[in-house]
Design an enzyme around this catalytic site. Structure first.
Site, PDB file in Angstrom:
ATOM      1  N   TYR A  80      -3.780  -7.522  15.833  1.00 46.64           N
ATOM      2  CA  TYR A  80      -3.505  -6.527  14.781  1.00 46.64           C
ATOM      3  C   TYR A  80      -4.513  -5.377  14.853  1.00 46.64           C
ATOM      4  CZ  TYR A  80      -3.741  -4.469  10.126  1.00 46.64           C
ATOM      5  OH  TYR A  80      -3.802  -3.586   9.091  1.00 46.64           O
ATOM      6  N   ASP A 105      14.517   1.858  11.087  1.00 42.62           N
ATOM      7  CA  ASP A 105      13.241   1.828  11.811  1.00 42.62           C
ATOM      8  C   ASP A 105      12.699   3.228  12.039  1.00 42.62           C
ATOM      9  OD1 ASP A 105      13.012  -0.889  12.058  1.00 42.62           O
ATOM     10  OD2 ASP A 105      14.120  -0.965  13.955  1.00 42.62           O
ATOM     11  N   THR A 157      -7.411   0.304   9.713  1.00 41.87           N
ATOM     12  CA  THR A 157      -7.962  -0.928   9.143  1.00 41.87           C
ATOM     13  C   THR A 157      -9.366  -1.247   9.631  1.00 41.87           C
ATOM     14  OG1 THR A 157      -7.695  -3.342   9.190  1.00 41.87           O
ATOM     15  CG2 THR A 157      -6.745  -2.161  10.992  1.00 41.87           C
ATOM     16  N   VAL A 182       0.837  -1.202   0.000  1.00 38.06           N
ATOM     17  CA  VAL A 182       0.000   0.000   0.000  1.00 38.06           C
ATOM     18  C   VAL A 182       0.873   1.253   0.000  1.00 38.06           C
ATOM     19  CG1 VAL A 182      -1.746   1.293   1.275  1.00 38.06           C
ATOM     20  CG2 VAL A 182      -1.896  -1.187   1.181  1.00 38.06           C
ATOM     21  N   THR A 210       9.538  -6.280   5.576  1.00 44.99           N
ATOM     22  CA  THR A 210       8.609  -7.047   4.743  1.00 44.99           C
ATOM     23  C   THR A 210       8.479  -6.462   3.333  1.00 44.99           C
ATOM     24  OG1 THR A 210       6.756  -5.763   5.608  1.00 44.99           O
ATOM     25  CG2 THR A 210       7.184  -7.880   6.674  1.00 44.99           C
ATOM     26  N   GLY A 211       8.963  -5.262   3.121  1.00 39.16           N
ATOM     27  CA  GLY A 211       8.772  -4.596   1.824  1.00 39.16           C
ATOM     28  C   GLY A 211       9.889  -4.880   0.835  1.00 39.16           C
ATOM     29  N   PHE A 219     -10.584  -1.614   4.094  1.00 41.16           N
ATOM     30  CA  PHE A 219     -11.112  -2.964   4.080  1.00 41.16           C
ATOM     31  C   PHE A 219     -10.090  -3.801   3.278  1.00 41.16           C
ATOM     32  CE2 PHE A 219     -15.156  -2.903   6.429  1.00 41.16           C
ATOM     33  CZ  PHE A 219     -15.020  -1.626   6.937  1.00 41.16           C
ATOM     34  N   ASN A 220     -10.482  -4.699   2.408  1.00 42.33           N
ATOM     35  CA  ASN A 220      -9.454  -5.576   1.816  1.00 42.33           C
ATOM     36  C   ASN A 220      -8.864  -4.961   0.548  1.00 42.33           C
ATOM     37  OD1 ASN A 220     -10.902  -7.240   3.754  1.00 42.33           O
ATOM     38  ND2 ASN A 220      -9.615  -8.875   2.949  1.00 42.33           N
ATOM     39  N   SER A 269       1.037  -6.221   9.582  1.00 45.84           N
ATOM     40  CA  SER A 269      -0.358  -6.138   9.155  1.00 45.84           C
ATOM     41  C   SER A 269      -1.037  -7.468   8.838  1.00 45.84           C
ATOM     42  CB  SER A 269      -0.469  -5.213   7.945  1.00 45.84           C
ATOM     43  OG  SER A 269       0.208  -5.802   6.865  1.00 45.84           O
TER      44      SER A 269
HETATM   45  N1  UFG Z   1      -8.499 -16.803   2.952  1.00 43.96           N
HETATM   46  C1  UFG Z   1      -8.653 -18.131   2.574  1.00 43.96           C
HETATM   47  N2  UFG Z   1      -7.551 -18.792   2.100  1.00 43.96           N
HETATM   48  C2  UFG Z   1      -6.331 -18.218   2.019  1.00 43.96           C
HETATM   49  C3  UFG Z   1      -6.189 -16.861   2.414  1.00 43.96           C
HETATM   50  C4  UFG Z   1      -7.302 -16.198   2.887  1.00 43.96           C
HETATM   51  O1  UFG Z   1      -9.743 -18.701   2.639  1.00 43.96           O
HETATM   52  O2  UFG Z   1      -5.382 -18.899   1.616  1.00 43.96           O
HETATM   53  C5  UFG Z   1      -9.680 -16.079   3.440  1.00 43.96           C
HETATM   54  C6  UFG Z   1      -9.487 -15.505   4.825  1.00 43.96           C
HETATM   55  O3  UFG Z   1      -9.812 -16.450   5.828  1.00 43.96           O
HETATM   56  C7  UFG Z   1     -10.441 -14.315   4.781  1.00 43.96           C
HETATM   57  C8  UFG Z   1     -10.400 -13.876   3.318  1.00 43.96           C
HETATM   58  O4  UFG Z   1      -9.881 -14.984   2.591  1.00 43.96           O
HETATM   59  O5  UFG Z   1     -11.727 -14.721   5.090  1.00 43.96           O
HETATM   60  C9  UFG Z   1      -9.490 -12.689   3.089  1.00 43.96           C
HETATM   61  O6  UFG Z   1      -8.240 -12.972   3.701  1.00 43.96           O
HETATM   62  P1  UFG Z   1      -6.945 -12.076   3.489  1.00 43.96           P
HETATM   63  O7  UFG Z   1      -5.828 -12.760   4.223  1.00 43.96           O
HETATM   64  O8  UFG Z   1      -6.751 -11.791   2.050  1.00 43.96           O
HETATM   65  O9  UFG Z   1      -7.341 -10.699   4.171  1.00 43.96           O
HETATM   66  P2  UFG Z   1      -7.894 -10.413   5.656  1.00 43.96           P
HETATM   67  O10 UFG Z   1      -9.389 -10.243   5.537  1.00 43.96           O
HETATM   68  O11 UFG Z   1      -7.405 -11.394   6.635  1.00 43.96           O
HETATM   69  O12 UFG Z   1      -7.182  -9.075   6.053  1.00 43.96           O
HETATM   70  C10 UFG Z   1      -7.110  -7.962   5.201  1.00 43.96           C
HETATM   71  C11 UFG Z   1      -5.886  -7.159   5.587  1.00 43.96           C
HETATM   72  C12 UFG Z   1      -6.042  -6.630   6.981  1.00 43.96           C
HETATM   73  C13 UFG Z   1      -7.352  -5.909   7.130  1.00 43.96           C
HETATM   74  C14 UFG Z   1      -8.505  -6.737   6.670  1.00 43.96           C
HETATM   75  C15 UFG Z   1      -9.753  -5.899   6.727  1.00 43.96           C
HETATM   76  O13 UFG Z   1      -4.718  -7.985   5.504  1.00 43.96           O
HETATM   77  O14 UFG Z   1      -4.983  -5.755   7.221  1.00 43.96           O
HETATM   78  O15 UFG Z   1      -8.264  -7.183   5.348  1.00 43.96           O
HETATM   79  O16 UFG Z   1     -10.800  -6.405   6.007  1.00 43.96           O
HETATM   80  F1  UFG Z   1      -7.553  -5.603   8.419  1.00 43.96           F
END
Ligand code: UFG
Length: 327
Positions: free
Chosen positions: A139, A51, A115, A12, A35-36, A167-168, A75
């Site tokens: 987080y 840092d 977030t 981001v 991580t970047g 959001f995502n 994150s």
């Molecule tokens: N998921 C799977 N399989 C995978 C990876 C993810 O089923 O291999 C599911 C997760 O369980 C979740 C959805 O896909 O239900 C989205 O998962 P992500 O890991 O892509 O994203 P997150 O929703 O966990 O988190 C992201 C950001 C956060 C933020 C959040 C807010 O990484 O920083 O969206 O919606 F807080």
């Protein structure tokens, strides 16, 4: 404006830093590259490696800064459940050092990368900014605590601040996209299956209380997200901390995302149901009405097809670049 952008080697942060440079801002980046990717930092920015908590005071002490855009953070929801200490130190302690440095150097304009994880499991959707905050993972708890800290610093020290609750975030902006050493996010993982780098995608739970039993998320295009940062920077009000949600307002289940990726890539993308992931809420969908009405944010790439197409284009270019690199 002369801006300090922290964490601009991340996904981001790098897209936002690129867009800030394109708009003629002078960008100074602090990133510890934990991580970047060094390559993701825009060539027009000045890069300082280290840092934020160690460098913020000296960098802002150079003088002339008009604002700070703060992305540097840990994150990952799942990782934060396993290693909370890395999140409290990496997110909370780091941001306090940054806020102290801003106060000491009279830098009064802040945009913070927050977030949807601050809300936790919502009772209803879409989620507006006045919903109760009850994070389901460390987080989200660190980001919510930082929002409290920003509010009190803003009021006491005249800082104009905006927290953007993403959001995502997904998609790509040209050759900048999701390219992490350890990938955990849904769309890039699915696309790795389409490239043949993974055998299948695991669906974390198919017994959620949703339309098809898989978790529902609101996917927002990274380029639309970057625009919101510009709007926030240009409209911050001294002594005021504003909070805005950023999403598309549409929810897609994990199965729907996989299906869209199958359509775009033409690959069958095998999937297998696995247990739920710790810390995951069932449904997260944003209301972004507040930022649309108050700041005039007008996202233009919110549909999942555009998001996945841009991510796929980036992923393929990255593969081609890796193949053509000298060995
Ligand atoms: N998921 C799977 N399989 C995978 C990876 C993810 O089923 O291999 C599911 C997760 O369980 C979740 C959805 O896909 O239900 C989205 O998962 P992500 O890991 O892509 O994203 P997150 O929703 O966990 O988190 C992201 C950001 C956060 C933020 C959040 C807010 O990484 O920083 O969206 O919606 F807080």
């Amino acid at each position: 404006m002369k801006l300090l952008v922290t964490g601009a080697a991340g996904y981001v942060g790098s897209v936002c830093a690129a867009v800030l440079c394109e708009h003629g801002h002078e960008v100074v980046v602090i990133d510890n590259l934990s991580t970047g990717n060094r390559d993701a930092i825009p060539s027009g920015a000045r890069f300082i490696h280290g840092d934020v908590k160690d460098l913020a005071a000296s960098v802002l002490g150079e003088g002339g800064f008009d604002g700070v855009v703060h992305f540097a953070a840990r994150s990952l929801v799942g990782e934060s459940v396993e290693k909370p200490e890395e999140y409290w130190h990496g997110n909370m302690v780091t941001t306090l050092a940054l806020l102290d440095a801003m106060v000491a150097n009279r830098v009064n304009n802040l945009v913070f990368s927050s977030t949807a994880a601050t809300y936790g499991e919502p009772v209803t959707v879409p989620i507006t900014e006045d919903f109760p905050t009850s994070p389901t993972n460390p987080y989200g708890a660190t980001k919510l605590s930082i929002d409290y800290a920003i509010s009190s610093y803003a009021h006491a020290h005249g800082i104009g601040a905006t927290s953007l609750r993403y959001f995502n975030v997904a998609g790509a902006y040209g050759m900048i996209g999701e390219n992490r050493e350890i990938e955990t996010h849904l769309i890039p993982l699915i696309l790795q299956v389409a490239l043949g780098h993974r055998e299948k995608i695991f669906i974390f739970g198919d017994d959620w209380p949703t339309k098809d039993g898989t978790a529902v998320r609101d996917y927002i295009h990274i380029r639309d997200l970057a625009d919101a940062h510009l709007l926030a920077l240009n409209s911050n009000i001294p002594g005021t901390h504003r909070i805005f949600n950023l999403g598309s307002g549409d929810g897609y289940s994990v199965k729907e995302v996989i299906e869209m990726c199958r359509e775009i890539t033409g690959h069958p993308i095998p999937a297998e149901v696995a247990p739920r992931r710790a810390g995951d809420p069932a449904v997260l969908i944003a209301s972004s009405d507040k930022i649309i009405s108050e700041l005039g944010w007008s996202p233009s790439r919110t549909d999942l097809r555009t998001i996945v197409s841009d991510a796929w284009e980036f992923t393929r270019q990255l593969r081609d670049k890796a193949h053509s690199a000298p060995r």
